[in-house]
Design an enzyme around this catalytic site. Structure first.
Site, mmCIF file in Angstrom:
data_model
loop_
_atom_site.group_PDB
_atom_site.id
_atom_site.type_symbol
_atom_site.label_atom_id
_atom_site.label_comp_id
_atom_site.label_asym_id
_atom_site.label_seq_id
_atom_site.Cartn_x
_atom_site.Cartn_y
_atom_site.Cartn_z
ATOM 1 N N LYS A 87 0.813 -1.213 0.000
ATOM 2 C CA LYS A 87 0.000 0.000 0.000
ATOM 3 C C LYS A 87 0.851 1.269 0.000
ATOM 4 O O LYS A 87 2.053 1.241 0.241
ATOM 5 C CB LYS A 87 -0.961 -0.013 1.199
ATOM 6 N N ARG B 256 -3.380 -10.211 5.210
ATOM 7 C CA ARG B 256 -3.975 -10.206 3.876
ATOM 8 C C ARG B 256 -2.938 -9.637 2.917
ATOM 9 O O ARG B 256 -2.554 -8.461 3.032
ATOM 10 C CB ARG B 256 -5.257 -9.365 3.863
#
Length: 282
Positions: free
Chosen positions: A226, A260
């Site tokens: 991210k 995740r």
């Protein structure tokens, strides 16, 4: 009575979360921030799933709606048409696979569970579809409840908090109360890194995620590749694997139960090393 959060019931199979597990990300969208379009073809998605399962993924998260900041909105019909063939094809190749459908729409969730998915991963925590929690209660499947403000199209402008951690805990407490009242037993919380949070807020949250243990739920951490990583390192999502592994190790040391990730093998290794480190402390 608060259910035992240390295990979840997936299609009649009790899955322990006392030892951290890995959830592999399979985005079937053309515009995801990382690997956009790589899994649009069903066979390619199955190949990705096969590789992830062989690398040690316990869960696979299939999503057909890009939730990156400012992503285009699509209809529920279009989202369903993306995810259902992939879920069915993965389960045909791997009947044992435990698939999570990444959606905030109850009708997509219902169709995915009907197709064989085992759980629902909702970025809105039930806020974007008022029928989501009643649907989960009816289906009786594990539910991943994420913290977010607004929508993927508006969340970047909604980052003002008086007390970040307290407000996130209050958000979950409210939604958990609603979920429990409906009879939803298996709830996993996701703090929502990158969703209505600045880079600085993401790091504050990551450093303090153990405070969410007060909620008596398993915690999922999704920081994989991210912007909080690649912007800090002045690089790109494609070059953010090392940074992802570093932050995953940090998350594990603060109590994360599920990682995740896009890169399963590296996350599995991270968990093994953390387990060895934890054993040395005893």
């Amino acid at each position: 009575m608060i259910p035992n959060w240390k295990s979840i019931n997936c299609k009649g199979q009790l899955i322990s979360l006392e030892e951290p597990q890995v959830m592999g990300i399979i985005n079937v969208t053309p515009d995801s921030f990382y690997n956009g379009g790589a899994n649009l073809e069903v066979q390619k998605a199955v190949q990705t799933a096969t590789a992830m399962l062989h690398a040690g993924a316990r869960f696979l998260d299939v999503g057909g709606y890009s939730s990156r900041p400012g992503a285009d909105d699509i209809t529920s019909q279009a989202e369903t048409q993306r995810v259902i063939p992939v879920i069915e094809a993965i389960l045909k190749a791997h009947p044992e696979a435990l698939i999570s459908v990444d959606t905030f729409r109850s009708e997509v969730a219902r169709e995915a569970i009907r197709a064989g998915a085992a759980m629902v991963n909702d970025i809105s925590g039930g806020h974007l579809d008022t029928q989501m929690l009643p649907t989960i209660a009816e289906l009786q499947v594990p539910y991943i409840m994420m913290h977010m403000r607004g929508t993927p199209q508006t969340m970047k402008s909604l980052t003002e908090y008086d007390n970040l951690i307290l407000e996130i805990k209050e958000y979950f407490a409210t939604q958990l109360h609603s979920a429990r009242a409906l009879g939803i037993n298996d709830v996993i919380i996701d703090p929502g890194f990158g969703f209505a949070k600045t880079v600085e807020q993401n790091y504050q949250l990551l450093d303090r995620i153990q405070e969410l243990n007060d909620l008596n739920c398993a915690i999922l951490v999704g920081v994989s590749r991210k912007s909080m990583i690649y912007r800090t390192l002045d690089t790109t999502a494609q070059n953010a694997l090392n940074g992802t592994t570093a932050l995953n190790a940090w998350a594990l040391d603060r109590g994360a139960n599920i990682l995740r990730v896009h890169d399963v093998a590296e996350a599995v290794e991270c968990i093994k090393l953390h387990k060895a480190l934890s054993a040395s402390r005893q």
